[in-house]
Design a protein around this motif. Sequence first.
Motif, PDB file in Angstrom:
ATOM      1  N   VAL A  50      14.363  -3.469   5.238  1.00  0.00           N
ATOM      2  CA  VAL A  50      13.385  -2.388   5.260  1.00  0.00           C
ATOM      3  C   VAL A  50      12.199  -2.718   4.358  1.00  0.00           C
ATOM      4  N   LEU A  51      12.467  -3.334   3.213  1.00  0.00           N
ATOM      5  CA  LEU A  51      11.379  -3.713   2.308  1.00  0.00           C
ATOM      6  C   LEU A  51      10.433  -4.697   2.984  1.00  0.00           C
ATOM      7  N   GLN A  52      10.995  -5.651   3.697  1.00  0.00           N
ATOM      8  CA  GLN A  52      10.158  -6.617   4.412  1.00  0.00           C
ATOM      9  C   GLN A  52       9.296  -5.895   5.456  1.00  0.00           C
ATOM     10  N   GLU A  53       9.900  -4.978   6.195  1.00  0.00           N
ATOM     11  CA  GLU A  53       9.150  -4.221   7.196  1.00  0.00           C
ATOM     12  C   GLU A  53       8.058  -3.380   6.548  1.00  0.00           C
ATOM     13  N   ALA A  54       8.361  -2.817   5.386  1.00  0.00           N
ATOM     14  CA  ALA A  54       7.369  -2.003   4.678  1.00  0.00           C
ATOM     15  C   ALA A  54       6.171  -2.844   4.264  1.00  0.00           C
ATOM     16  N   TYR A  55       6.431  -4.041   3.768  1.00  0.00           N
ATOM     17  CA  TYR A  55       5.313  -4.887   3.348  1.00  0.00           C
ATOM     18  C   TYR A  55       4.500  -5.387   4.545  1.00  0.00           C
ATOM     19  N   VAL A  56       5.122  -5.570   5.680  1.00  0.00           N
ATOM     20  CA  VAL A  56       4.356  -5.914   6.888  1.00  0.00           C
ATOM     21  C   VAL A  56       3.430  -4.744   7.232  1.00  0.00           C
ATOM     22  N   TRP A  75       1.224   5.644  -2.085  1.00  0.00           N
ATOM     23  CA  TRP A  75       1.020   5.288  -0.682  1.00  0.00           C
ATOM     24  C   TRP A  75       2.047   4.248  -0.232  1.00  0.00           C
ATOM     25  N   MET A  76       2.249   3.215  -1.048  1.00  0.00           N
ATOM     26  CA  MET A  76       3.195   2.158  -0.682  1.00  0.00           C
ATOM     27  C   MET A  76       4.634   2.672  -0.697  1.00  0.00           C
ATOM     28  N   VAL A  77       4.980   3.488  -1.690  1.00  0.00           N
ATOM     29  CA  VAL A  77       6.334   4.053  -1.760  1.00  0.00           C
ATOM     30  C   VAL A  77       6.591   4.927  -0.533  1.00  0.00           C
ATOM     31  N   SER A  78       5.589   5.696  -0.113  1.00  0.00           N
ATOM     32  CA  SER A  78       5.814   6.557   1.051  1.00  0.00           C
ATOM     33  C   SER A  78       6.050   5.727   2.317  1.00  0.00           C
ATOM     34  N   ILE A  79       5.383   4.605   2.448  1.00  0.00           N
ATOM     35  CA  ILE A  79       5.624   3.726   3.603  1.00  0.00           C
ATOM     36  C   ILE A  79       7.059   3.211   3.576  1.00  0.00           C
ATOM     37  N   ALA A  80       7.482   2.708   2.422  1.00  0.00           N
ATOM     38  CA  ALA A  80       8.841   2.168   2.293  1.00  0.00           C
ATOM     39  C   ALA A  80       9.888   3.273   2.461  1.00  0.00           C
ATOM     40  N   ARG A  81       9.649   4.405   1.824  1.00  0.00           N
ATOM     41  CA  ARG A  81      10.582   5.527   1.886  1.00  0.00           C
ATOM     42  C   ARG A  81      10.735   6.019   3.322  1.00  0.00           C
ATOM     43  N   ASN A  82       9.622   6.198   4.018  1.00  0.00           N
ATOM     44  CA  ASN A  82       9.685   6.690   5.393  1.00  0.00           C
ATOM     45  C   ASN A  82      10.435   5.721   6.304  1.00  0.00           C
TER      46      ASN A  82
END
Length: 182
Positions: A50-56, A75-82
């Motif tokens: 999931v972390l890899q997908e979030a960074y993409v 903003w970045m945490v919300s992408i990873a969290r979602n």
Amino acid sequence: MLTPAELISLLAAVAERDEAAFERLYAATRAKLFGVVLRILQRQDLAEEVLQEAYVKIWNGAAQFNPELSSPITWMVSIARNRAIDVVRKRSEVSIEEEPSALDVAADSADPLANREMTEELTRLLECISRLDPDRQELVLLAYYNGWSREQLASRFKAPVNTVKTWLRRSMLDIRACLGLA
């Protein structure tokens, strides 16, 4: 961790496809984002994926970041969290309600953050959350930290879904007011 201004600058460079800026952004934020994702998923292998997908998604969406709407880390945490919440919802073999450790989220200590230096922003947020009634604290943390759905919260708190929505909204308004964002 870098300052918010440095993170904004890095995100602007990432929006221009600067790979060195992306590497620096990743190095500065991966521990925090991984901690959030791992706390939700409870499995290192899924958290890494999931972390890899979030960074993409961060790489592809950096141009959409607006510093007037949120801080870069938020903003970045919300992408990873979602993304982590999406994975939890799609996992059919285990319900989040069956995860006994998920109930520990409302513990008195900030265990996942114990080994990290808390930023002033996080300290302020935790102070505002602590001003809520204990039930509302648990509700907010289960919803926004562990990713519980309103239906799961309604079951846990033995209340109608619309009541849970109202409690969440009022709690978030109280937190925003406490932070001076209202």
